[in-house]
Design an enzyme around this catalytic site. Structure first.
Site, mmCIF file in Angstrom:
data_model
loop_
_atom_site.group_PDB
_atom_site.id
_atom_site.type_symbol
_atom_site.label_atom_id
_atom_site.label_comp_id
_atom_site.label_asym_id
_atom_site.label_seq_id
_atom_site.Cartn_x
_atom_site.Cartn_y
_atom_site.Cartn_z
ATOM 1 N N ALA A 68 0.722 -1.258 -0.202
ATOM 2 C CA ALA A 68 -0.141 0.068 -0.098
ATOM 3 C C ALA A 68 0.694 1.341 0.041
ATOM 4 O O ALA A 68 0.269 2.274 -0.501
ATOM 5 C CB ALA A 68 -0.981 -0.079 1.088
ATOM 6 N N ASN A 134 -6.300 3.300 11.104
ATOM 7 C CA ASN A 134 -5.314 2.172 11.636
ATOM 8 C C ASN A 134 -5.239 2.087 12.967
ATOM 9 O O ASN A 134 -4.842 1.043 13.626
ATOM 10 C CB ASN A 134 -4.081 2.188 10.646
ATOM 11 C CG ASN A 134 -3.261 3.215 10.841
ATOM 12 O OD1 ASN A 134 -3.859 4.327 10.765
ATOM 13 N ND2 ASN A 134 -1.943 3.164 11.253
ATOM 14 N N SER A 179 -3.789 -3.479 0.686
ATOM 15 C CA SER A 179 -2.594 -4.485 1.159
ATOM 16 C C SER A 179 -3.059 -5.714 1.380
ATOM 17 O O SER A 179 -4.106 -5.976 2.224
ATOM 18 C CB SER A 179 -1.814 -3.890 2.091
ATOM 19 O OG SER A 179 -0.763 -4.506 2.513
ATOM 20 N N HIS A 181 -1.469 -8.055 3.212
ATOM 21 C CA HIS A 181 -1.082 -8.435 4.507
ATOM 22 C C HIS A 181 -2.197 -7.968 5.674
ATOM 23 O O HIS A 181 -2.105 -8.670 6.930
ATOM 24 C CB HIS A 181 0.243 -8.635 4.843
ATOM 25 C CG HIS A 181 0.710 -7.054 5.650
ATOM 26 N ND1 HIS A 181 0.795 -6.618 6.724
ATOM 27 C CD2 HIS A 181 0.899 -6.063 4.770
ATOM 28 C CE1 HIS A 181 1.098 -5.384 7.035
ATOM 29 N NE2 HIS A 181 1.271 -4.954 5.493
ATOM 30 N N CYS A 299 4.261 1.425 12.347
ATOM 31 C CA CYS A 299 5.212 2.195 11.488
ATOM 32 C C CYS A 299 5.783 3.337 11.952
ATOM 33 O O CYS A 299 6.950 3.777 11.635
ATOM 34 C CB CYS A 299 4.375 2.912 10.231
ATOM 35 S SG CYS A 299 3.773 1.550 9.159
#
Length: 353
Positions: A68, A134, A179, A181, A299
């Protein structure tokens, strides 16, 4: 280890692994080669493309990427004009937008993490908004933002990484990043959905294998992505009911002393972000080291800074740093979630003794 970090990544579905194995063991041909083995590999890629596309709006094409982050970089750098993004976007959006040097307008959010749309600045070419955040799980009014974008002559980019297969993506968006995963597929593959009629200049040069995107595709990764997407579609109702029950049990089990971050209503229920006054999160994670949960986005872990998402809600640095994220989903059992919640709560309460 009890795994409760589904927003960072999800366990690989057995069905996705099964779809990948033939291409890892024997199907080593380049899918862009014209010989029979190459054509067979290409056919597997195209089957996967259709499976991924089935959970996306019609009237566009799926271009496979390395993930992504690449998809978002391509979408943002491939458009023109000013950029408008919400204050709680992923760094892959905010950092990329800043790196373009183009005018960037940040839309604030309210105390529940819901965007507060304002007038679109003249010259805006792109509005970017997450479908599901997220860190706190809030669902944004992407359809309303897309209408506002089109009224201003701009394109609408939806970061659907956390919501793909779980929350419907409005048909009116122009670009969608996803994405594998995050839906029980493999790491290393994602996609950008591009509405028909939109052409983006290449981000990567050197082959144009994907019609605007260069690089040799992995049939194994694509097949795993496709199988995971097909499973998301097949299990949609079952997964939603399971996650909803886990959410209700977890919220009830935590009890008093914990405060929910984000909207209690407009949210994906597999994300539980909560705070406790004065909580030492580092100590808590050490005390519960055999439970995988998070202090925020993977991240940004280790940065030492409070979450930009939580501070955008109006939380103080202290409250933001006293928050944890518990993520669960398809393969989480009630028993292990309750065990983890009890241990986390007990360890948190012990800090005040």
């Amino acid at each position: 280890m009890i795994y409760l970090d589904y927003q960072a990544t999800t366990p690989l579905a057995p069905e996705a692994l099964k779809a990948m194995l033939p291409w890892l063991e024997q199907g080593h041909a380049n899918p862009h080669s014209p010989h029979r083995a190459g054509r067979q590999a290409r056919a597997a890629v195209e089957v996967a493309r259709d499976q991924v596309a089935a959970l996306l709006p019609s009237g566009g094409r799926v271009v496979f990427t390395s993930g992504a982050t690449e998809a978002l970089n391509w979408a943002i750098k491939g458009t023109g004009g000013g950029i408008v993004a919400t204050a709680i976007e992923h760094a892959a959006v905010l950092d990329t937008a800043a790196a373009t040097g183009r005018p960037l307008t940040v839309m604030p959010v309210d105390g529940e993490g819901q965007v507060l749309p304002g007038p679109i600045a003249d010259g805006a070419g792109l509005i970017a908004a997450m479908l599901v955040n997220n860190e706190i799980g809030t669902v944004q009014p992407v359809a309303a933002l897309a209408e506002q974008a089109h009224g201003a002559g701009a394109l609408m980019l939806c970061d659907a990484v956390q919501g793909y297969g779980r929350v419907a993506i409005p048909d009116t968006v122009d670009l969608v990043a996803i994405s594998a995963h995050k839906i029980h597929g493999p790491k290393g593959v994602g996609a950008l959905w591009i509405r028909d009629g939109i052409t983006l200049p290449p981000l990567l040069h050197g082959g144009d294998q994907e019609g605007g995107r260069s690089g040799t595709l992995s049939p194994a990764l694509c097949a795993g992505f496709g199988a995971a997407a097909r499973l998301m579609a097949a299990r949609a109702e079952e997964d939603e009911a399971h996650v909803g029950r886990l959410w209700s049990l977890a919220v009830e089990r935590l009890g008093s002393g914990w405060t929910l971050n984000g909207s209690p209503d407009h949210r994906y229920h597999g994300n539980l972000n909560v705070r406790r006054e004065g909580l030492d999160v580092a100590r808590l994670m050490s005390d519960c080291r055999d439970i995988a949960f998070s202090a925020g986005s993977a991240c940004a872990s280790g940065s030492g800074r409070p979450s930009h998402v939580l501070t955008a809600l109006g939380l103080s640095d202290r409250d933001a740093k006293s928050s944890i994220r518990i993520g669960f989903g398809r393969y989480t059992t009630e028993a292990e979630l309750m065990q983890a919640i009890d241990r986390i709560d007990t360890a948190a309460r012990a800090q005040r003794l």
